[in-house]
Scaffold this motif. Structure first.
Motif, PDB file in Angstrom:
ATOM      1  N   ARG A 153       1.523  17.005  -7.083  1.00 13.27           N
ATOM      2  CA  ARG A 153       1.740  15.463  -7.484  1.00 13.27           C
ATOM      3  C   ARG A 153       1.629  14.487  -5.929  1.00 13.27           C
ATOM      4  O   ARG A 153       2.384  13.504  -5.708  1.00 13.27           O
ATOM      5  CB  ARG A 153       2.428  14.998  -8.730  1.00 13.27           C
ATOM      6  CG  ARG A 153       2.323  14.998 -10.466  1.00 13.27           C
ATOM      7  CD  ARG A 153       1.188  14.685 -10.290  1.00 13.27           C
ATOM      8  NE  ARG A 153       0.716  14.734 -11.800  1.00 13.27           N
ATOM      9  CZ  ARG A 153      -0.306  15.882 -11.813  1.00 13.27           C
ATOM     10  NH1 ARG A 153      -1.226  16.279 -11.165  1.00 13.27           N
ATOM     11  NH2 ARG A 153      -0.938  16.545 -13.377  1.00 13.27           N
ATOM     12  N   GLY A 154       2.301  15.475  -4.897  1.00  9.49           N
ATOM     13  CA  GLY A 154       2.182  14.883  -3.885  1.00  9.49           C
ATOM     14  C   GLY A 154       3.723  15.025  -3.271  1.00  9.49           C
ATOM     15  O   GLY A 154       4.395  15.621  -3.963  1.00  9.49           O
ATOM     16  N   VAL A 155       4.293  14.794  -2.014  1.00  7.77           N
ATOM     17  CA  VAL A 155       5.523  15.059  -1.805  1.00  7.77           C
ATOM     18  C   VAL A 155       5.759  13.643  -1.767  1.00  7.77           C
ATOM     19  O   VAL A 155       5.144  12.385  -2.065  1.00  7.77           O
ATOM     20  CB  VAL A 155       4.881  15.153   0.273  1.00  7.77           C
ATOM     21  CG1 VAL A 155       5.010  16.741   0.061  1.00  7.77           C
ATOM     22  CG2 VAL A 155       4.055  13.992   0.142  1.00  7.77           C
ATOM     23  N   THR A 156       7.592  13.002  -1.955  1.00  6.26           N
ATOM     24  CA  THR A 156       8.145  11.901  -1.582  1.00  6.26           C
ATOM     25  C   THR A 156       9.331  12.117  -0.471  1.00  6.26           C
ATOM     26  O   THR A 156      10.209  13.612  -0.090  1.00  6.26           O
ATOM     27  CB  THR A 156       8.845  11.765  -2.922  1.00  6.26           C
ATOM     28  OG1 THR A 156       8.844  10.764  -3.158  1.00  6.26           O
ATOM     29  CG2 THR A 156       9.841  13.088  -3.570  1.00  6.26           C
ATOM     30  N   THR A 157      10.257  11.355  -0.529  1.00  6.56           N
ATOM     31  CA  THR A 157      10.875  11.374   0.149  1.00  6.56           C
ATOM     32  C   THR A 157      12.838  11.536  -0.716  1.00  6.56           C
ATOM     33  O   THR A 157      13.727  11.355  -0.463  1.00  6.56           O
ATOM     34  CB  THR A 157      11.278  10.067   1.303  1.00  6.56           C
ATOM     35  OG1 THR A 157      11.238   8.601   0.453  1.00  6.56           O
ATOM     36  CG2 THR A 157      10.508   9.792   1.540  1.00  6.56           C
ATOM     37  N   VAL A 158      12.488  11.450  -2.393  1.00  8.43           N
ATOM     38  CA  VAL A 158      13.428  11.530  -2.857  1.00  8.43           C
ATOM     39  C   VAL A 158      13.669  13.085  -3.467  1.00  8.43           C
ATOM     40  O   VAL A 158      12.242  13.746  -3.491  1.00  8.43           O
ATOM     41  CB  VAL A 158      12.864  10.726  -4.424  1.00  8.43           C
ATOM     42  CG1 VAL A 158      13.933  10.660  -4.904  1.00  8.43           C
ATOM     43  CG2 VAL A 158      12.784   9.255  -3.583  1.00  8.43           C
ATOM     44  N   GLY A 159      14.781  12.938  -4.276  1.00  9.53           N
ATOM     45  CA  GLY A 159      15.211  14.212  -4.180  1.00  9.53           C
ATOM     46  C   GLY A 159      14.550  15.716  -3.522  1.00  9.53           C
ATOM     47  O   GLY A 159      14.758  15.593  -2.832  1.00  9.53           O
TER      48      GLY A 159
END
Length: 857
Positions: A182-188
Motif C-alpha cells: 500500500r506504499g510508504v508513509t512517515t508513520v510507524g
C-alpha cells in the motif's frame, strides 16, 4: 481427384488411426502452448486496461509539503477543459490496538479512482466506515457490522471528529492493484498495511492532502504504450508549469497566517514595553521571543510540490513488467514444443511415405499425376494439422491465460481476464503446424515422386550394414552377447531415429527439470531468507530514540534474548528508466554487531561483508534491476527530501524485498544529519506464535512504541502468494509429461512399423513375446537414458532462463536445482518409456507373422 481417391485417403486414415492421432496430438500440444502462452500477456494487459478505464484511475497526483489549498484547486479549475480533478483528505495513523499502519481517507466527491465494493456498501452516515479488502486478510476478526475504533497517539486522535465507526463494507481501490503493498508513509514502520474510507467531515484538517488528476487526452489511450508515456510526459510538464507560481503564493500565505497569529503577542509585548524599563529582564525575554518568532516566520520556506504519475501506485508498473515476463516466456518456451513437434512429424511422415511406396507406384502406373499422388500425403498431414490446430487453439487460448493469470491473481486486485483470440499468432501457429506435416511430406516425397513406377513397386533396399567403431574394440565386443550386439547395431543403423528420440526425450526432460527446479527455487527462498540470512524474530519501531523506559520494557519481555538498535526507514529508489522501488534503509547503531542479526554475504562465495564508511551494502536484486555494480552510485529518496546518491560498497545475497545498509558515519555523510535510531531488531529465546503475539501486544502498551513486526507473520504473508506459483510448476510437469508420452509412443510405433519383418522373423525363429519386446525395449531404454542425460543440461539452461524472466521486482528466486528434482524428472521420463513399452508389448503379441513376411514380388 476421383471418388476412389477419397476412399483411399479415408481408408488410410482409418487403417493408421494411431499415427494420425499421434500427429494430431503433437500438433495440439505445440499449438496449445504457443497460442495459449502468447495470448496470456496481452490478456493480462487488456484486463488491467479495462479495469483502469472502468474505475477511472487518475493519471497524475499532486501533493504539497504544506497541503493542497483552495488556491491550488482554483488554478486547476481554470484548466477543467483539459483535466478532471478531485481533492483528497487523508491521515496516516499507527493503530496501537492492532499494530497496523492505516491511511484513513475521506471519500472524495469526484469520480476519479472509483473504488470497487467487494461486500457491503460505501459509508452513508458519519459513523460508518469501509475498509480495504486487505484489512480482512490481516485482521480476520474485522467483519461487516463490527465496531472499528481508531486508537493512535493523542495528537493524531484529536484530528478526528469521531473515532468509533461501524464497518459497512470492504473495497478495493485502483490506486492499489497489488494485494499486499500500500506504499510508504512517515508513520510507524514506514509502510502502509491498508486504507479506510470515511464520510467527509471526519478529519479536522483544513487543507487537502493530495489532488488526483485525470488528463482527458489520455482517455482511450492504452496504458504502458509509447503513446501513453509520451502524452503523460507532456501532461506532467504542463501540470508543473500550471502550479509553479503556487509555491511562492503559499509561502506568503503561511507567513501572513503566522504573523496574524503572532500579532496579539507582539501587541502585548509592545504594551509591556510602555510599562517596564527597557533593561527589565522580563521585557528583554519577551522581546527576544518575539524576535525569534519573527525570524522563524521569515525563514518559512516555499513548500515543495510533489508530482507523481500512475507509476507511483504500488503494483502499477510491476504488473506491466510481469506481463512482459510472460511475453518473454512465450517467445522461447513454446518453441520447445514446436521444435519437438516438427522433428516428430518429420519422422512420422517419412515412415508413412516409406510404407506407401507400393501404393504410390501403383497409382503412378495407373496414370495418376505426381500432384495427385502427393496430395494424399498433403491432405493426410494437413487434416491432422488442421484438427490439431483447431483443438489446440480452443484449449490453449481458453486454458493457459486463465491458469497463469490465476497464479498472478493472488498478487493483484484485478478482475478475471477475458480471453481474446490473437489471429496473428493463431495464423502463425497454423502455418507452423502445416509446415511440420505438409512440409515434412514434401521433403520426403521429392525423391519418390520422381522415381519410376517399377522402382516404387519394389520394396526399398535395406540400409547397408556397416562396421561399428565399437567392433574394433575387440576386448569389449567379444564380451557382448548376441542381443547386446544387435541392439548396438540397430541403434547406430537408424541414426535419424536415434537423433529424433534423444532430442524429443531431452526436450521433455528439460521441461520437467524446469518445473521441478522452479519449485525448488521458490521453496528455497523461505529457507534461505528466514533461516540463513535473517537471524532476528521481530522489528520494533519507536517514535524516536530509545528511552530508558522503552529499553526496560523490551528487556523485561519473557521472549527477549538480544536486540540491535537501528535507524530504519523506507526509501524510494528512483531512476527514469526503471520502475520506482521501495527499499528498507537500515543504519545499525553498532555496525560491528549487525552480522549477528543479518548475514551479509556474497551469494556464490559466501564471503562475509561488513559495513564501512565508504558506501552502502545493497541486495543483489536491486543491483540487477538498476544494473549497478560495486563502485557505482544508486539514487535514493528519503521521504520528501531531495534525491541522494549512495556509493555501492558491496552487493549481498537477499531474496525478499529490497534493503540498503549504511554505517552511521556514512549516513551522516549522505544526509547531513546523525541518524535517529528509531527501531530494534529483536531475537527471541523461543518461537511459540501465541507468545510472539503477546510480546507485540505487551510492548505496544509502552508509550512511544509505534509498531512491532513479527517475522513469522511476514513469512506467512509473503509466501502465501508464492504457493500459487506451484500452479505454474504443474503446467510444466504435466505438459512435458504429456509431450514425452506422445513422443515416445510415436517414435516407438514408427520403430516397430519399420522393423515389422525383422520382428516377425525373430518370432518365427522361436523368440518368445517377452524377448521380442525386450528386443525393442533395450534400444528404447538406451535412447531414453541418452535423452535424460542431455535433458539435464538443457533443463539447467531453460530453468535459468525462466528464473531470469519470471522474477518479480521485489523477489529473487534461488537459482539452484536440488539433485532429487533431476531424479524425479528422470524417473517420470523412464515411467513414460515403460508405459509405452507396455502398450507396444500388446501390439507385438498380435503381429501376424505370415502377412508381415509375405513378399511384395
Amino acid at each position: 481427384m476421383t471418388k476412389s481417391f477419397w476412399k483411399l485417403l479415408l481408408r488410410e486414415i482409418g487403417s493408421s488411426k494411431a499415427r494420425f492421432i499421434s500427429i494430431m496430438l503433437i500438433i495440439f500440444l505445440g499449438v496449445a502452448f504457443y497460442t495459449g502462452i502468447r495470448a496470456t500477456g496481452p490478456d493480462m494487459l487488456q484486463a488491467a486496461t479495462d479495469y483502469y478505464a472502468k474505475q477511472n484511475l487518475a493519471t497524475n497526483s499532486v501533493q504539497s509539503t504544506a497541503g493542497v489549498t483552495q488556491s491550488d484547486l482554483a488554478v486547476l479549475h481554470q484548466h477543467r477543459d483539459q483535466i478532471s480533478y478531485q481533492a483528497v483528505k487523508y491521515l496516516d495513523i499507527n493503530q496501537l490496538n492492532n499494530n497496523q499502519v492505516v491511511r484513513v481517507a475521506e471519500l472524495p466527491s469526484g469520480k476519479l479512482n472509483r473504488v470497487t465494493v467487494v461486500s457491503g456498501h460505501l459509508p452513508r452516515r458519519a459513523n460508518e466506515i469501509v475498509l480495504d479488502q486487505q484489512a480482512r486478510t490481516l485482521q480476520p476478526n474485522l467483519k461487516l457490522g463490527a465496531t472499528y475504533r481508531i486508537a493512535t497517539t493523542s495528537a493524531l486522535n484529536r484530528q478526528f471528529t469521531r473515532r468509533t465507526f461501524k464497518i459497512v463494507g470492504f473495497v478495493n481501490s485502483p490506486r492499489y492493484i497489488e494485494r499486499t503493498t500500500r506504499g510508504v508513509t512517515t508513520v510507524g514502520k514506514g509502510t502502509l498495511d491498508y486504507f479506510a474510507l470515511v464520510k467527509p467531515g471526519t478529519l479536522t484538517q483544513t487543507v487537502a492532502s493530495r489532488v488526483d488528476i485525470g488528463f482527458k487526452n489520455l482517455r482511450g489511450v492504452t496504458p504502458y504504450t509509447a503513446k501513453y508515456k509520451r502524452l503523460n510526459k507532456t501532461n506532467s510538464a504542463q501540470l508543473k508549469r500550471w502550479l509553479a507560481p503556487q509555491a511562492a503564493k503559499r509561502q506568503t500565505q503561511l507567513q501572513r497566517q503566522a504573523r496574524a497569529k503572532l500579532a496579539p503577542q507582539a501587541a502585548k509585548v509592545q504594551a509591556l514595553a510602555q510599562q517596564l524599563p527597557a533593561n527589565s529582564p522580563v521585557l528583554q525575554k519577551a522581546q527576544a521571543q518575539i524576535t525569534h518568532a519573527q525570524a522563524a516566520i521569515t525563514a518559512i520556506a516555499q513548500p515543495t510540490y510533489l508530482f507523481s504519475s500512475r507509476a507511483a501506485n504500488p503494483g502499477y508498473s510491476e504488473y506491466h513488467e510481469n506481463t512482459q515476463r510472460v511475453v518473454a516466456l512465450s517467445a522461447v518456451f513454446p518453441l520447445f514444443f514446436i521444435a519437438i513437434a516438427a522433428l516428430i512429424c518429420l519422422t512420422t511422415m517419412t515412415r508413412m511415405v516409406a510404407e506407401l511406396r507400393v501404393q504410390m507406384g501403383t497409382l503412378k502406373a495407373l496414370g495418376y499425376s505426381n500432384a495427385t499422388i502427393g496430395s494424399e500425403f498433403i491432405l493426410y498431414g494437413g487434416l491432422a494439422s488442421l484438427l490439431g490446430t483447431l483443438l489446440g487453439v480452443g484449449f490453449g487460448v481458453n486454458f493457459f491465460p486463465r491458469f497463469i493469470a490465476q497464479a498472478y491473481g493472488s498478487m493483484y486486485n484485478l478482475p478475471a481476464i477475458n480471453v481474446q483470440y490473437l489471429w496473428g499468432d493463431i495464423l502463425i501457429a497454423l502455418v507452423i503446424a502445416l509446415a511440420c506435416t505438409i512440409g515434412s511430406a514434401l521433403i520426403v516425397l521429392r525423391v519418390d515422386l520422381h522415381s519410376l513406377p517399377a522402382t516404387l513397386m519394389q520394396p526399398k533396399a535395406p540400409k547397408a550394414g556397416k562396421t561399428l567403431w565399437l567392433e574394433r574394440w575387440h576386448g569389449l565386443w567379444r564380451r557382448l552377447n548376441f542381443n547386446q550386439k544387435i541392439t548396438l547395431r540397430n541403434l547406430f543403423r537408424y541414426k535419424q531415429r536415434l537423433l529424433m528420440t534423444v532430442l524429443g526425450i531431452a526436450g521433455c526432460m528439460a521441461m520437467m527439470i524446469t518445473g521441478f527446479g522452479l519449485k525448488d527455487s521458490i521453496g528455497d527462498i523461505s529457507v534461505k531468507q528466514f533461516n540463513q540470512l535473517w537471524h532476528y524474530d521481530a522489528i520494533v519501531v519507536r517514535n524516536g530514540s530509545q528511552a530508558a523506559k522503552q529499553r526496560q520494557a523490551l528487556h523485561r519481555q519473557t521472549l527477549y534474548k538480544n536486540d540491535l538498535v537501528v535507524k530504519q526507514s523506507q526509501v524510494t529508489v528512483e531512476r527514469s528508466d526503471v520502475a520506482n522501488q521501495t527499499a528498507t534503509l537500515d543504519v545499525p547503531q553498532h555496525p560491528q554487531d549487525l552480522n549477528s542479526f543479518v548475514v551479509l554475504r556474497n551469494r556464490i562465495s559466501h564471503t562475509a561483508y561488513h559495513l564501512n564508511n565508504r558506501g552502502a551494502i545493497i541486495d543483489e536484486k536491486l543491483a540487477k534491476l538498476y544494473d549497478v555494480k560495486v563502485g557505482d552510485q544508486l539514487p535514493i529518496k528519503l521521504g520528501n527530501r531531495a534525491l541522494k546518491h549512495v556509493r555501492i560498497a558491496a552487493i549481498a545475497e537477499n531474496y525478499v524485498n529490497h534493503f540498503i545498509y549504511l554505517s552511521p558515519s556514512y549516513y551522516q555523510q549522505i544526509f547531513g544529519a546523525k541518524p535517529v535510531y528509531n527501531g530494534n531488531l529483536v531475537q527471541f529465546n523461543h518461537h511459540g506464535q501465541k507468545q510472539q503475539n503477546a510480546f507485540a501486544n505487551n510492548l505496544l502498551k509502552t508509550p512511544g512504541m509505534l509498531n512491532v513486526t513479527l517475522l513469522s507473520t511476514e513469512k506467512k504473508n509473503n509466501f502465501q502468494m508464492l504457493d500459487t506459483m506451484n500452479l505454474v510448476v504443474v503446467i510444466f510437469v504435466v505438459a512435458a509429461g504429456a509431450l514425452a508420452l506422445v513422443v515416445l509412443y510415436n517414435l516407438t510405433n514408427i520403430n516397430v512399423s519399420e522393423r515389422i519383418r525383422e520382428l516377425s522373423t525373430i518370432k518365427v525363429l522361436g523368440f518368445y513375446d517377452g524377448e521380442v519386446t525386450m528386443y525393442i525395449f533395450r534400444e528404447n531404454l538406451i535412447l531414453t537414458a541418452l535423452g535424460i542425460f542431455f535433458g539435464c543440461f538443457l533443463g539447467d539452461w531453460l530453468h535459468s532462463y525462466i528464473l531470469t524472466t519470471a522474477e518479480t521486482d521485489s523477489l529473487m528466486f534461488s537459482p539452484g536445482i536440488h539433485w532429487v528434482s533431476y531424479v524425479y524428472a528422470a524417473l517420470l521420463t523412464l515411467a513414460f518409456s515403460l508405459l509405452v513399452m507396455a502398450i507396444m508389448h500388446r501390439k507385438l503379441k498380435r503381429i501376424n507373422m505370415l502377412d508381415a513376411l509375405a513378399s511384395v514380388d
